[in-house]
Design a protein around this motif. Structure first.
Motif, mmCIF file in Angstrom:
data_model
loop_
_atom_site.group_PDB
_atom_site.id
_atom_site.type_symbol
_atom_site.label_atom_id
_atom_site.label_comp_id
_atom_site.label_asym_id
_atom_site.label_seq_id
_atom_site.Cartn_x
_atom_site.Cartn_y
_atom_site.Cartn_z
ATOM 1 N N ASP A 154 122.045 74.341 69.542
ATOM 2 C CA ASP A 154 123.189 74.866 68.780
ATOM 3 C C ASP A 154 123.518 73.936 67.612
ATOM 4 O O ASP A 154 123.812 74.402 66.508
ATOM 5 C CB ASP A 154 124.408 75.027 69.691
ATOM 6 N N HIS A 158 123.705 74.964 63.706
ATOM 7 C CA HIS A 158 124.848 74.742 62.811
ATOM 8 C C HIS A 158 124.424 73.972 61.560
ATOM 9 O O HIS A 158 124.854 74.285 60.455
ATOM 10 C CB HIS A 158 125.955 73.971 63.535
ATOM 11 N N TYR A 162 120.501 79.237 61.946
ATOM 12 C CA TYR A 162 119.828 79.732 63.156
ATOM 13 C C TYR A 162 118.596 80.536 62.734
ATOM 14 O O TYR A 162 118.645 81.317 61.781
ATOM 15 C CB TYR A 162 120.778 80.592 63.994
ATOM 16 N N HIS A 202 124.676 82.422 73.077
ATOM 17 C CA HIS A 202 124.796 83.196 71.840
ATOM 18 C C HIS A 202 123.746 82.672 70.882
ATOM 19 O O HIS A 202 123.116 81.635 71.143
ATOM 20 C CB HIS A 202 126.199 83.055 71.220
ATOM 21 N N HIS A 210 128.464 81.126 64.030
ATOM 22 C CA HIS A 210 128.462 82.208 65.023
ATOM 23 C C HIS A 210 129.884 82.501 65.433
ATOM 24 O O HIS A 210 130.799 81.756 65.094
ATOM 25 C CB HIS A 210 127.570 81.862 66.221
ATOM 26 N N HIS A 297 133.423 77.950 63.267
ATOM 27 C CA HIS A 297 133.618 76.592 63.786
ATOM 28 C C HIS A 297 132.442 75.678 63.487
ATOM 29 O O HIS A 297 131.931 74.989 64.310
ATOM 30 C CB HIS A 297 133.895 76.633 65.285
ATOM 31 N N ILE A 302 129.779 73.668 68.675
ATOM 32 C CA ILE A 302 129.691 74.320 69.980
ATOM 33 C C ILE A 302 129.453 75.804 69.802
ATOM 34 O O ILE A 302 130.118 76.445 69.035
ATOM 35 C CB ILE A 302 130.966 74.063 70.813
HETATM 36 ZN ZN LIG Z 1 128.009 76.625 68.140
#
Ligand SMILES: [Zn+2]
Length: 302
Positions: A154, A158, A162, A202, A210, A297, A302
């Motif tokens: 993840d 970020h 992705y 996710h 995301h 975020h 996260i």
């Molecule tokens: Zn994330």
């Protein structure tokens, strides 16, 4: 006597991997699940944010019911008087001696998804450091249910977007960690009787965010291996279905749909078992309309 189907369940969540495992070079994943049930188009929780997803996986209800967010999940254990017991508590009710592990790179998962009174071995560290701890834990404790979360994929999403080369490269590296855990299960003599699951909470957007409902964000990998698992493409599965799968593995009755908001189902075509109910589209219960993609975020990885 129980109808316990597996002695052990080990689930590894690769945060932010979405369905991108399909595009990455993952020789270990490919080998481990060569005869297993796999999809790269499972469905995330809505919104596609970690706390919402992990709450769903370990409580069997959607975010609209468990209401965990990245802000609240770290603050308190899952309430003991909640009408929605954690999957740990549901197992403990049937198997009081069950041994549990929650080894999570992102520590808040180990706080908000389980009741304070349920004994769970917990550890948090970066996934590269966490993995040897997981392997030791497996060999010395042979847990009934172990839930693992690895976060670096993840972070790569970020930082780089992705589905980018850097994101896929990190998936390739975490594939080695997945193999380490799988090898530890084998070395512990548990493999024959373990249901082994790799999933993502996710995915994300090419821009590195995301939370929304684009395919890149909402589609996730869900892979299941173990005795009696059919070699199929999983037709339909949602991240919250992990809770139902774990109960099924232990021969514990899966709660009826919508009981206290319960919406986890056992995927229909993974086991050759006529007792598994047809998979239902529960979008009418899980409510929230699909959201427009956004980047909520990027500062909190996260
Ligand atoms: Zn994330």
């Amino acid at each position: 006597m129980s109808n316990r189907r597996y002695a052990h369940v080990v689930a590894i969540a690769i945060d932010g991997a979405g369905g991108f495992i399909e595009k990455a070079d993952t020789p270990n994943f490919d080998r481990i699940f060569a005869n297993g049930a796999v999809t790269y188009t499972g469905i995330s929780s809505n919104p596609t944010i970690s706390a919402e997803c992990y709450g769903s996986m370990l409580l069997g209800v959607g975010p609209e019911i468990h209401k965990l967010t990245n802000g609240t999940i770290k603050k308190a254990p899952h309430p003991s008087d909640s009408p929605i017991p954690s999957v740990f508590r549901r197992i403990k009710t049937v198997y009081p001696d069950a041994v549990f592990g929650l080894y999570c790179d992102w520590r808040p998962i180990t706080v908000g998804t389980v009741e304070a009174e349920i004994e769970v071995s917990k550890a948090s560290a970066r996934d590269t450091e966490l993995t040897p701890m997981i392997c030791d834990y497996i060999k010395s404790n042979k847990p009934d249910f172990l839930f693992v979360q690895m976060d670096s994929v993840d972070g790569a999403g970020h930082r780089n977007g992705y589905g980018t080369e850097a994101h896929l490269q990190r998936i390739h590296e975490v594939d080695e960690l997945v193999n380490d855990v799988h090898k530890a299960i084998e070395e512990a003599g548990m493999l024959e009787d373990t249901l082994f699951i790799v999933l993502a909470d996710h995915g994300g957007t090419p821009e590195g965010g995301h939370g929304g409902w684009t395919d890149g964000e909402k589609l996730v990998t869900f892979a299941i291996a173990g005795k009696d698992v059919q070699h199929v493409a999983i037709e339909e599965v949602n991240v919250r279905d992990l809770a139902a799968i774990v109960l099924y593995a232990f021969g514990i009755e899966v709660p009826p749909l919508d009981e206290q908001g319960w919406t986890a189902q056992v995927p229909e075509n993974v086991w050759n078992d006529a007792s598994i109910a047809p998979y239902q589209d529960l979008s009418h219960l899980t409510g929230a309309p699909p959201r427009i993609s956004k980047v909520p975020h990027t500062s909190e990885l996260i």
